[in-house]
Structures are given as C-alpha cells and as structure tokens.
Design a protein around this motif. Structure first.
Motif, mmCIF file in Angstrom:
data_model
loop_
_atom_site.group_PDB
_atom_site.id
_atom_site.type_symbol
_atom_site.label_atom_id
_atom_site.label_comp_id
_atom_site.label_asym_id
_atom_site.label_seq_id
_atom_site.Cartn_x
_atom_site.Cartn_y
_atom_site.Cartn_z
ATOM 1 N N LEU A 18 0.870 -1.171 0.000
ATOM 2 C CA LEU A 18 0.000 0.000 0.000
ATOM 3 C C LEU A 18 0.914 1.229 0.000
ATOM 4 O O LEU A 18 1.757 1.371 0.882
ATOM 5 C CB LEU A 18 -0.832 -0.041 1.281
ATOM 6 N N PRO A 19 0.774 2.126 -0.961
ATOM 7 C CA PRO A 19 1.691 3.270 -0.998
ATOM 8 C C PRO A 19 1.489 4.182 0.220
ATOM 9 O O PRO A 19 0.412 4.235 0.777
ATOM 10 C CB PRO A 19 1.270 4.020 -2.278
ATOM 11 N N SER A 20 2.531 4.867 0.588
ATOM 12 C CA SER A 20 2.493 5.933 1.607
ATOM 13 C C SER A 20 2.313 5.458 3.036
ATOM 14 O O SER A 20 2.327 6.269 3.954
ATOM 15 C CB SER A 20 1.380 6.963 1.345
ATOM 16 N N VAL A 21 2.079 4.176 3.216
ATOM 17 C CA VAL A 21 1.741 3.709 4.561
ATOM 18 C C VAL A 21 2.812 2.761 5.096
ATOM 19 O O VAL A 21 3.180 1.810 4.417
ATOM 20 C CB VAL A 21 0.383 2.979 4.573
ATOM 21 N N VAL A 55 2.720 -2.289 4.488
ATOM 22 C CA VAL A 55 1.449 -3.015 4.536
ATOM 23 C C VAL A 55 1.139 -3.574 3.152
ATOM 24 O O VAL A 55 1.038 -2.819 2.185
ATOM 25 C CB VAL A 55 0.320 -2.066 4.983
ATOM 26 N N THR A 61 -3.805 -3.199 8.418
ATOM 27 C CA THR A 61 -2.630 -2.660 9.111
ATOM 28 C C THR A 61 -2.347 -3.463 10.381
ATOM 29 O O THR A 61 -1.186 -3.664 10.740
ATOM 30 C CB THR A 61 -2.832 -1.180 9.451
ATOM 31 N N ARG A 117 7.438 9.725 0.539
ATOM 32 C CA ARG A 117 6.875 10.074 1.842
ATOM 33 C C ARG A 117 5.970 8.946 2.352
ATOM 34 O O ARG A 117 5.125 8.440 1.622
ATOM 35 C CB ARG A 117 6.052 11.364 1.735
ATOM 36 N N ILE A 119 3.502 7.846 5.820
ATOM 37 C CA ILE A 119 3.035 8.051 7.179
ATOM 38 C C ILE A 119 3.288 6.746 7.905
ATOM 39 O O ILE A 119 3.383 5.685 7.287
ATOM 40 C CB ILE A 119 1.539 8.418 7.244
ATOM 41 N N ILE A 121 2.110 4.201 11.019
ATOM 42 C CA ILE A 121 1.173 3.816 12.079
ATOM 43 C C ILE A 121 1.973 3.137 13.176
ATOM 44 O O ILE A 121 2.660 2.147 12.923
ATOM 45 C CB ILE A 121 0.089 2.870 11.541
#
Lengths: 243, 243
Positions: A18-21, A55, A61, A117, A119, A121
């Motif tokens: 999953l991009p960005s995560v 992820v 997640t 970039r 984010i 969790i």
DNA sequence: ATAAGTTTGTATCAAAATGATGCAATTGAC
DNA sequence: GTCAATTGCATCATTTTGATACAAACTTAT
C-alpha cells in the motif's frame, strides 16, 4: 538466498505494498527490572531504528503489524495495540536506507518507492522478554534490547515514536490490566510491583500495591516458590482465566 | 464554478494527494443537552458519511484534518485530536461515491484513484455548536447535526469510527480537561454538568460535581447571570487563562 | 407585601479508597 | 538455635468520594 537476492526481492515487492503507509513497532520487554525496547541496528551506518515495515495490499494494518512483530521476534499471539499515527510531512530523511541499499550494490534513484513520503502507524507490543529472539531484517544487521532510559539516536522520527509509545503505555497501565503481558506466565508480587515501578518510574508502597492487586481478584495463586533465598518464599501468581 | 467543474477539478487533483491515506473527522457539538455529530448527506443516494478528505503531499495529516474541519465548519483554532487509524483491508464499498460521481456525469473506472483502498486516520473535534455553519462538500449536498443516539447508517466503516471516537472522548474526559471546548466561552455549572452527564451517559450528583470542578481551580467566576428564571441565579464561569 | 416554588451554593456527615506503619511468619546462612 | 531478609497481612490515619440537608436568591401568584 543471499542477502543481496533478499534485498532485490524486497525492492521489487514495492508494487505489492500500500503506498504511503508504513508500520513501526515499539516492542517492550521487561528484564532485570528494566523496561527495554527492541531496536534494529544498521551495521554500515551505525544507525538505529524501530522494527517496521510496509502493509501489503492484501492485509490490514493490524495484520501487517502482527506480521512484522512475528518476523522480528519470532512470537505470535502477542499483546499489540495501535497507539498513534505519525503523519508529519517531513518525518526525517532516508539517507540511512539509501546508504544501506547502496552498500549492497543497489543505488536508488530519488523517485524510488522506498524513498517516498510515508506516514507511519505506530503499534506497541508487550512481550515476554524470555520468549523473544530478536531477528534483524533486510535493512539491519542486529536486533537488540535497549533500556528505555538509554535509547540511542534513532532514524527519522523514531525517538518521538518511542516517547509517545511510553506515554501511552503509562496511561494504559492505570486503567487497563495490560502489564502482565510483559511478565512470564507466572510471577511473584515483587516482580509485578517492580514492573509497575519501572514503567511508572516511581516507588510504590509494597503493602498497598499488594492490597490493590489482590482486590481486583484477577490473580490466582499457583504455589509457594522455594526460591532458595534466605527469607520467606513469596507466592507465585498467574492471571485468572476469564472463562 | 459550477458543481460539475468543481468535481472535475477534484477528480483531477488525485496525483496531488498522498495515495492510500484519508482523514475522517468526527465533529462533536453540544446543543440542548444533546451530544451531536456533524454528518454529511448525499442527496442522490440518501446516504450519510463523516466529513473527510485526503492529505496533500505537501501537508501533514494534522494539517489536512484542520483544513477539512475548516472547509466543513468554517471554524479554525479548534480542539482536534487524532484518536485511531482504521486500516482494515476492506473498509466497505465505494458505491456511494461512484453513484454520486455518476449522477454528475462522471463514470469512474474501477482503477480510478478515488476507488482504491484507503486507510483512514480518525480525528475528533470538539466545537462550540453555536459557532459552526455546516457546509457540504463535493460529494454531499447537506451537512447537519445528529444526536449521538440517533446516528443513521453511514457509508464504509464510519459507524465504527463514530463509536471509537465516542469511546475515546469518554476516556479523555476523565483525565484531561477537554469538555470545555464544547461549550461557549462562558457557562454555568449546570451547563457543564449536563455536558458531562450527556457524554458519560450517567447522572452525577450536583453538589459533588460542583465541588470537584471547583477544586481543580481552573474555573473563574465571571458574574452573576440574571437569568430571569424564578430561582437563585447561577454564577457564570470561564476557564482560567493559564498565562 | 407576602407566601410559595425553584434552583443554586455550600456545609456536613457517612462510606470508601488510599497512604503509612508495624509485626508475625518463613526461609537459608551461620 | 540465632540472625538477617523478605513476605503477607493487619491496623490505623488521611484523603477522596457519595449522599443529604439547608439557607440564599430569585420570580410568580395571591
């Protein structure tokens, strides 16, 4: 597979994520009256980081965190809870990853998916120290426990993540019975108390701590432990099964 | 711009957003002794949803939440806090968005960015009910307040998100002075108490509630309010400025 | 003007939770 | 056996919380 092949496989798996995560885990353990955090070390750059990962498009997640935890510690069925998501625009630079990859002969362009970039969790885990075999990942060469009071400088915003995890753990300890996950299945009242004292970072009165724990009626006496020490042996407790 | 142009612009902005990441806001207000949540309504499908949006590549998730809140309510400088990230693999279907877009003449292919998997970072906001003008967004036609006890079926996993926000708010109320954000700048003890009673969903003893609030020494008496009611007028309070 | 009806502010007492101290019991070392 | 160490628990003091009572301040009805 050789390390380089491993890394090649990993780098090519980009589209499956999953991009960005991303997910980062603060894994707490308790040993010799110290609260410890599991950190990975990058040999080439001598940098430290939290165990983390990405992820898959086909997992939640929570599942990703569980998987990453399992890959890093070899344990499943662990107390694991999400505590915060870190979404700063610039969470730090990726130089360490770049250098690590480079040292294996992979020079990543700026647009490479790994350098985008993300984010993150944040999850914290409470594990039985004795059951864990720290295992390095693709980036790192070493996994090891570090006293919470002696956390080295970490990459990105990982120091902040550890801080926040600790704050959350302290809050949780007050109104959820969560600490037991850090001990082995059976334990003495003394061990439980020193766990609380370490996490909360303050002394507690022995008699009152005992009274409070017993009044909750969640502990079950197992047996007397013959510690071999020159004093009255303590009772050994276990969490009551809530059937 | 016409609505259709607005939508076109929005759809084309896809590449400016951080992929896979969305933000949803649970906006709490307090009015007539009821705890309310701000919901958006889709005219064509009669579906409800939380106000939400996406994160620009050039902003943090906190900034995105603040922006979305501002776009939806017209207020800034609001109490806003992240409470959980929802990362299930299948958080629900996007039929409503598809239908909404379709009704404006935009038929999205399955691969369209808007129909991909997103994780959602949940924020809750506490706002002064009287200062908010609910504003619909691109998808929706109506924004309105709904009693927390009468939340309709929402799209995706938004009902779960509201639940979790409420749970978090209740927890917070116990050990952080957070409730005041739901009242106007000055308020009576009675108003404060009914706020607490509504959120916690239980009756509190007036005398003891008053004692507790006053003992924290964060309230400042402003004046006597001559309510015009047939009884002793209550004091009006305000939060002490912590300078 | 006075009495009646409300709600507010606070005092007071009872009960429960928490803090602090003391002491008998149990063990190994000597 | 005596000593030192530590445990389990009782007991008392103190603080916090729960429950009730009552005077004060206001409007309305008479």
């Amino acid at each position: 597979m050789t390390p380089s092949q491993n890394i090649k496989t990993f780098l090519e798996a980009g589209p499956e994520y999953l991009p960005s995560v991303s997910v980062d885990c603060v894994i707490f353990g308790f040993h010799q009256r110290q609260l410890k955090v599991l950190l990975l070390e990058f040999k080439h750059t001598k940098a430290f980081s939290l165990p983390g990962g990405f992820v898959f498009k086909g997992e939640s997640t929570d599942e990703a965190a569980t998987r990453i935890l399992w890959e890093r510690t070899g344990v499943k069925d662990i107390y694991l809870e999400q505590f915060h998501t870190f979404g700063e625009q610039n969470r730090g630079n990726w130089d360490v990853h770049k250098a690590t990859m480079s040292s294996h002969g992979f020079d990543l362009e700026t647009e490479h998916w790994l350098l985008q970039r993300f984010i993150s969790i944040g999850y914290y885990a409470l594990v039985d120290f004795s059951k864990v075999k720290p295992t390095p990942d693709i980036f790192s060469d070493l996994g090891g426990w570090h006293d919470i009071h002696q956390i080295p400088a970490l990459i990105l915003d990982h120091n902040r993540i550890v801080e926040k995890a600790l704050t959350t753990l302290r809050l949780m300890l007050d109104h959820k019975l969560v600490g037991f996950n850090l001990l082995s299945e059976t334990f003495t009242m003394n061990e439980l108390q020193s766990l609380y004292e370490t996490i909360l970072d303050k002394k507690l009165l022995r008699a009152n701590f005992q009274r409070k724990m017993l009044s909750m009626e969640i502990l079950e006496r197992v047996e007397k432990k013959f510690s071999g020490k020159a004093h009255k042996p303590p009772y050994v407790y276990r969490i009551k099964k809530t059937t």
